[in-house]
Design an enzyme around this catalytic site. Structure first.
Site, PDB file in Angstrom:
ATOM      1  N   ARG A 190       2.144  -5.441  -4.010  1.00 14.01           N
ATOM      2  CA  ARG A 190       3.439  -5.009  -3.767  1.00 14.01           C
ATOM      3  C   ARG A 190       3.696  -4.262  -2.305  1.00 14.01           C
ATOM      4  NH1 ARG A 190       3.408  -7.692  -7.448  1.00 14.01           N
ATOM      5  NH2 ARG A 190       4.937  -7.929  -9.144  1.00 14.01           N
TER       6      ARG A 190
ATOM      7  N   GLU B 179       3.211  -6.886   0.384  1.00 10.55           N
ATOM      8  CA  GLU B 179       4.360  -7.480   0.695  1.00 10.55           C
ATOM      9  C   GLU B 179       5.482  -6.934   1.398  1.00 10.55           C
ATOM     10  OE1 GLU B 179       6.089  -9.919  -2.890  1.00 10.55           O
ATOM     11  OE2 GLU B 179       7.824  -8.658  -2.303  1.00 10.55           O
TER      12      GLU B 179
ATOM     13  N   SER C 202      -1.370   5.207  14.492  1.00 12.55           N
ATOM     14  CA  SER C 202      -2.837   5.147  14.225  1.00 12.55           C
ATOM     15  C   SER C 202      -2.804   5.065  12.456  1.00 12.55           C
ATOM     16  CB  SER C 202      -3.505   6.485  14.566  1.00 12.55           C
ATOM     17  OG  SER C 202      -4.572   6.591  14.341  1.00 12.55           O
TER      18      SER C 202
END
Lengths: 150, 150, 150, 150, 150, 150, 150, 150, 150, 150
Positions: F91, F94, F117
């Site tokens: 997830r 995604e 960073s």
């Protein structure tokens, strides 16, 4: 359970026993009471053997009981159980690559929209003598399955 | 040269013409004067056609000269010319996956160390009627080539 | 032939016409005279439409003749015709990943060694109302095919 | 900790015990007090079992304490825990490939922009008798989740 | 339909118009009447805009009607719509790689077995001034979804 | 040296000890004297612990000296140390896929050409109660680094 | 916007103009008023040019205004913008493969846990004459960034 | 032979001994009588050590004879011996990705058609102090090899 | 610049012209005044041609000036310029796969630690008549390059 | 069977024995009574040795009987048995990449449509002295196989 070998380990034991005893696959197939092609694929781990078939093969090949037991476990039919980069197997993959579109076209023309089953399927392999060099004839025989429309 | 279609474009023109004219592959093969399987694969871009074979197919399919010319160019036999994830073609790939080790074993037992040629090779495909559902029988016929020892 | 759109182009024309005309898939399925699920997959390029089915859909969607013609061409069922990284489709892939072994076990226990056909197959999708949030119920209905032993 | 088996090792012990004792999954599910589908996936390593559920399953399957302990560890739900190239599982992957766009379209039309949950999700699998060959009916039941707009 | 740009083409038109008109994303978000983060992702092709939202954005950005229409089409959320090898995006991927197991552990300890929704989800990004160099603070806010047991 | 476990093996020992002793991560973090998030990632093998930090964690978790020693070895931050196909971690991947372009745009607009960073970086994760279902709030806090021009 | 070339197209125009006009990169760098290495990477699409820098380069290279405009768009730094299988670039990839662990060890020993920035970074390339064959000396100069502990 | 460790196992023994004895790489390089960079890469398994060099390193690091023997075996320079997804090594890969085309251009302009050798190659790494943060300077020094024309 | 074809387009024009004019590669090599193998690879886009060589080839092949110009651009030597799944090229890849370890061993025994240059390299290909079937003899001739020790 | 080493393990034993006894490959080839190249590839696991050849090699190398037995098992010719990312082997892969199209063209011109056999194939490798640096000359000698037309 840790005493039961995997199907891959059982296959290696089968190959070692076959070599040691000097047996051929047709002899083993006779014990299993199935075709040579099916029996070979079963002992290499690609088909489910019944307890009787496993016992008959085990008696002939002098396998230990744990290996006989392993032969009745579910088969390993995934991609990892076959090395498609081995030169012999690769030639078959190349045949699918080069002739796949031809087979699609001819099946579609003759049967309509569907596929050739790899499950309701038989394999036959035999030698054909030829003065220019003997040939391997491999026959793939699968049921045509039409796409269902609903 | 930009007027010459690629082999893939020529194949699409062949399929469109075949559909429009209501032709079957055996009729086209007759014009090409080769087997149905070879002729189909040649017109789909997998074999080299001679100028005469291309002209004969072009006359039957009413192709334009640039497409006829394209049919004589070298074939597209790489992996990109075949979609192995198409369900029909995938079933053949699965057959190689499941039965590859069996074929290796049986070839090695019968012939020794070598491969089945995909070049000195013939493909045959035909229908076998069966009351439980007709079957597709695909025969792969390749010369056995032993590994050279030197 | 260059005037005929591909199945993917035809699918985009269908979606644009459907949006412009404010049609729903059940209305289109009625014209095609098949289930909503089959009709949707057919118009999106995954099934073969007969000339009559294509014409009926074309009349309703006001498609041009070349697009209607394209709908009767062979479908695009390969992996490239589906984006499995789209979040909605990915969830289904994850279901196969998480529950694949469970389905294998239960099918094997109930039916023996074989597969669930994706060809002799029907898909059904409907909404189930639920006070905690409505649910999507997707039913996969495939014929069991036993592995052939020979 | 080195005495605790992994979830994958525990799953293999479960399968071996189930075979040795001649148990069916519905009997095991009864002990776990959950559905057959959930219980099977849990014992195969895809769900978290409570200590009570693990103990009940362990008693029935005569598992050793370390294996029972292992059943309560976090599940293995990653891609490596499932072999999607196994022919049975591959057919399900192919269903997602062929029908993924259809499911997206129908969900979007009925529910709007969102996904079908693979987490708030239930699986049901049962046999449907059919004179032409019995069928496997797999029901995927997931909550619709709309994309949040903020 | 061929006159409608894709979502990716519409996104490029939005970026060009934004640059030409010297607009900032917060101004565009104001027109769309949603947060800056959601509005940006929507105009870049990752969310569905309503006809009203598309019109408001189109008026501000002086987009042509076909581009405004395109903004209301389904979004492109698959992997191809994002280049994860771009150095900036890669740093986020690396954060998931390095801290994924930590997030799993802490979520599981606090909430039990489940996931963090990427659908019922909000993104916030803002600048925090820091004398050692200003910082980017990205907040991922997703609903916890427990695995369903049945 | 063969007596020193790897970082991955040390992490498994930490998880087993934590479970056996019924400890929570915040308690462990207190011993390490760092934040919960950093301490968790360090004990899971993603950060370097000083000898003092390793000893403090080892005392609390009753780890053997070889495991304590292992905790001070360089971390495993490569892709293999994280399973991005696990549903929870996926997830997050995604989210990067869907919102990566949005984050790029907003960072570039606010800060100019550079990156966020992943090294001068802090992670925070906490629960936010919500009547519609509690939420996981994950904050990624990284220094902006401008591309050097020379 | 369709009149603006992509960064990749602009790079090809730069290369063509450079060849036609017989210019060297140091001359172009002088116009851009930056180092040869930075200017080359910027004109090849890997850095952001200011409007002034783009104009100066455009005047020297006699580029059309749309190409000059394109040079100010965000750079293409993803993996697709570089062909790492080109023999010259591959040798650098191999250096990272062979010496990556050495660089990790030496940086960690000298600086502690952290990385060498690829953002706060300068590249220098020059020729060193050598009677056995001249050498290419490439200097990578990056700021050390320690992992933050919090 | 089974008593001889692999090069990878020998490298782990070297790292453990170096840590236990509190040695630095420059001290080890002194024993090997080569540069720090070459000696480090050799002991990590990337270069061939002579029997004398291996013995000198073994004496200093108090390695057992089998490990000393292993250091003289052929090196592991393949991709598997380096984890390019480790954040530190990845930054170098990204440098090749971002600056590969620049290096190609500048080498081609200065030297003509050819490559920078990764074999006739030296690596140097040192620290440069900088008030804004110390820097790592890595110098790649390879012989230019022109493509042969024949 | 948009009028200049790419090296790949130029190669297709060369092949079309060669076919139309009925020329052989040795005739073209004569015009280029280099070996047949080098000339063929150069005209197929793998080597840099001087302006004189390009002109000579262009005169013989009756190429248009833009194509002649394209032949002097940098070559396409990356992986995408070669289809290694073409059956003929695949056989060579398989030779590297099967005999790579043999070549490594023999080179290392004879020359010490190093590689065979693919840059300071010549290719020769000729036919050897053989009553059992003529043979293709391909000679790879590369300078041995020892690994530098410093 | 578990006492029989794999071909890969046997190859490592051969290399260790060869090093310990200070033998060269030509000496081993003499015992096997085949060429150096074939004998080396056979002992490294790429060819089938007869029982006599294995025994002769075993006597010279003082191998144990199980290793001698292993040498007669089928070879490992798949992709996993060769590391194509090793710098030496990679150079050969690059030769196929850069010169593959050239070899295709020249073979097709000289022989017609077909391939160069990798089975009816001989490898020769020898040193050629050269004042500018000695060269490795590798000769690939394969039978031409024409595509069958039927």
């Amino acid at each position: 359970m840790s005493d039961t070998p995997t199907r891959a380990q059982a296959a290696r034991s089968v190959l070692a026993a076959k070599k040691r005893l000097g047996l051929r696959w047709d002899k083993i197939a006779e014990a299993v009471d199935r075709s040579v092609e099916w029996s070979t694929s079963a002992l290499l781990g690609q088909q489910t053997l019944t307890a009787d078939q496993a016992r008959a093969a085990g008696d002939l090949l002098e396998l230990d009981p744990a290996t006989v037991e392993a032969l009745t476990w579910p088969p390993d039919r995934g991609a990892e159980a076959s090395d498609t980069t081995d030169p012999l197997v690769y030639r078959l993959t190349e045949v699918v690559q080069v002739y796949g579109s031809t087979i699609s076209e001819l099946v579609r023309e003759e049967f309509g929209d569907g596929i050739v089953s790899a499950i309701d399927f038989e394999l036959d392999l035999h030698r054909v003598e030829d003065p220019k060099g003997d040939r391997v004839v491999i026959t793939l025989n699968g049921k045509f399955l039409p796409y269902r429309v609903w």
